[in-house]
Design an enzyme around this catalytic site. Structure first.
Site, short mmCIF file in Angstrom:
data_model
loop_
_atom_site.label_atom_id
_atom_site.label_comp_id
_atom_site.label_asym_id
_atom_site.label_seq_id
_atom_site.Cartn_x
_atom_site.Cartn_y
_atom_site.Cartn_z
CB SER A 122 -9.55 18.24 4.64
OG SER A 122 -9.42 18.77 6.44
CD GLU A 141 -9.94 7.66 1.10
OE1 GLU A 141 -8.54 7.89 2.41
OE2 GLU A 141 -10.47 8.70 0.45
CG HIS A 146 8.76 -7.24 -3.48
ND1 HIS A 146 7.74 -7.85 -2.43
CD2 HIS A 146 8.53 -7.90 -4.59
CE1 HIS A 146 8.39 -9.12 -3.17
NE2 HIS A 146 9.17 -9.02 -4.45
#
Ligand code: ARG
Length: 503
Positions: free
Chosen positions: A311, A324, A184
């Site tokens: 970025s 990703e 979890h």
């Protein structure tokens, strides 16, 4: 609508003595068929129905299939040895033109099959027109796709082996490195980082097995089924299968046994896509972990800079673009599986043009999976620098961050319960005792291993000095010696097993 072959045949039959068809005549369908069709095909319909734009990548399989077919036609006495030599010579020239980028692919000729056949006929004359004896584009395309996919499966399988080896290298270096295992996404129990990576080796080894299985069912010959019903020519289908290496492990030729099924089903492509989708799902799970582990909050691992991007606004950023994207591309591979399986569901026997739609999703699935596997091999395992001979890149591990994360979150609470069971408590009672101890430790902002012995003994008098070994991360790890457990000695055994399996 009549098949193109039939239509071409009718044109030829009108004048059985005509000279070999020129490329000009062959490539202009609307003019060639004007006697049969009251109007030419519109540009839009031509564009809509043709597949040459994408199926030209099947050219090698198409030529291999044609050569095997022609050779068999000759040995069966259906065409002459002279015709076969002409076909062989012509297809060689066609291959050279395609390789050199000099082949003139024509939209008017609809697909890869008609383009190659037309050019062959232009080059060698009548022999080219005899190649299609006992064959239809229906069994031809099914053969091409199977041959093409078989070879792609072989490449994918070898990349899957490479990825497993890359993971094993990292696992071996990190057998003793401890990180929190999660359930979890809550700290659960300490595990070896090597053990964690071996979970992915297991996944990719099953992906490999699936590819082997799918290959077996893909590598079967449709040729000889002709349009749908088989053919009246005395073809030797097993000979063609052998020539095309469509054989089983014993070397026995594998031939589709029902002509209707041979030309119509694409289950092998669907199965492959399912196996590819699962493999991408596994890569996606690894990607998700890498993304988490690389975040400042976790700080567990780094990957080489070349797999990340900066970025444009935040100068401090290094974004894990490759994992990703792999996670994102999994969506499109799963989508292709849905597309292919839906393509099949409403089709009556036998061949329907719907099947032309199998190619783009299949091609994209193969491209995406192959690229993703290659990039992961390099990202996980690093790459040998040709000049220095040293391995660069790969996953670098921050063992300290991992261990300190495992120390938070009471990861050894189960070990204390197991300790009490060994001292004679029932597991449920032990569970309750440890819950009390954890509650007290949380209140004092201490780990269980930081509570003094008299404090621990308040929860149960059976607790002794030896408890501290049990409460340590290493003690917890070492105790899990069960087959498949995280104890380093067990992890080393597993690494050795994988290594000999992959050797
Ligand atoms: N381009 C077609 C395909 O991909 C080849 C088979 C065409 N057969 C036909 N009868 N129209 O499926």
């Amino acid at each position: 609508m009549l098949e193109v072959e039939t239509r071409l045949l009718m044109i030829c039959c009108r004048n059985p003595h005509r000279t070999p068809m020129t490329h000009k005549q062959f490539d202009n369908k609307s003019t060639a068929w004007s006697a049969l069709f009251s109007e030419p095909m519109s540009e839009l319909v031509k564009r809509y129905t043709s597949s040459v734009r994408f199926d030209q990548r099947l050219w090698q399989a198409d030529i291999a299939g044609s050569l095997a077919h022609a050779e068999m036609l000759m040995t069966q006495g259906i065409i002459t040895p002279e015709d076969y030599s002409a076909v062989e010579r012509g297809l060689k020239l066609v291959a050279e033109e395609i390789k050199a980028g000099q082949f003139d692919w024509k939209l008017d000729l609809e697909d890869v099959h008609l383009n190659i056949e037309a050019r062959l006929t232009q080059l060698v004359g009548d022999a080219g027109k005899r190649l299609h004896t006992g064959r239809s584009r229906n069994d031809q395309v099914a053969t091409d796709v199977r041959l093409w996919l078989r070879d792609e499966i072989d490449l994918i399988s070898s990349r899957l082996s490479d990825l497993q080896k890359a993971l094993l290298d990292v696992a071996e270096k990190n057998v003793e490195v401890i990180l929190p295992g999660f359930t979890h996404l809550q700290v659960a129990q300490p595990v070896s980082f090597g053990h964690h990576l071996l979970a992915y080796v297991e996944m990719f080894s099953r992906d490999y097995e699936r590819m082997v299985e799918v290959r077996r069912r893909t590598n079967r010959l449709p040729l000889g089924a002709a349009a749908l019903a088989g053919t009246s020519y005395p073809l030797d289908r097993e000979r063609v299968a052998r020539t095309l290496r469509m054989v089983d492990e014993q070397g026995l030729p594998q031939v589709c046994q029902n002509s209707l099924d041979a030309v119509s089903d694409r289950d092998f492509a669907i199965e492959f896509s399912a196996a590819a989708a699962l493999c991408m799902v596994h890569i996606s799970r690894l990607s998700e972990e890498l993304v988490l582990w690389m975040s400042q909050t976790f700080g567990f691992v780094k990957i080489a800079d070349r797999f990340t991007t900066g970025s444009s606004i935040m100068p401090q950023k290094k974004n894990p673009d490759v994992p990703e994207l792999a996670r994102g591309k999994t969506g499109r591979v799963v989508g292709h599986l849905m597309g292919l399986i839906t393509l099949m569901k409403g089709q009556p026997l036998a061949y329907n043009k719907d099947n032309q739609e199998d190619k783009e999703p299949l091609f994209d699935t193969v491209d995406t999976l192959k690229d993703t596997l290659s990039i992961f091999c390099e990202m996980v395992g690093g790459q040998v620098n040709a000049e220095t001979g040293f391995k660069e890149g790969g996953i670098s591990v921050n063992a300290e961050r991992m261990e300190s994360a495992a120390r938070k979150g009471y990861a050894t609470a189960t070990d204390l319960a197991d300790y009490l069971v060994r001292k004679g408590l029932a597991f449920r009672d032990a569970h309750e005792v440890v819950a009390q101890a954890v509650k007290a430790a949380i209140a004092q902002q201490l780990d269980l291993s930081e509570l003094p012995l008299p404090v621990l003994q308040q929860f149960n008098p059976a607790i002794d000095q030896d408890v501290y070994q049990v409460l340590s991360l290493r003690g917890s790890l070492d105790a899990r010696k069960v087959l498949g457990g995280t104890a380093p000695e067990q992890v080393r055994l597993q690494i050795a097993r994988h290594r000999s399996r992959l050797a």
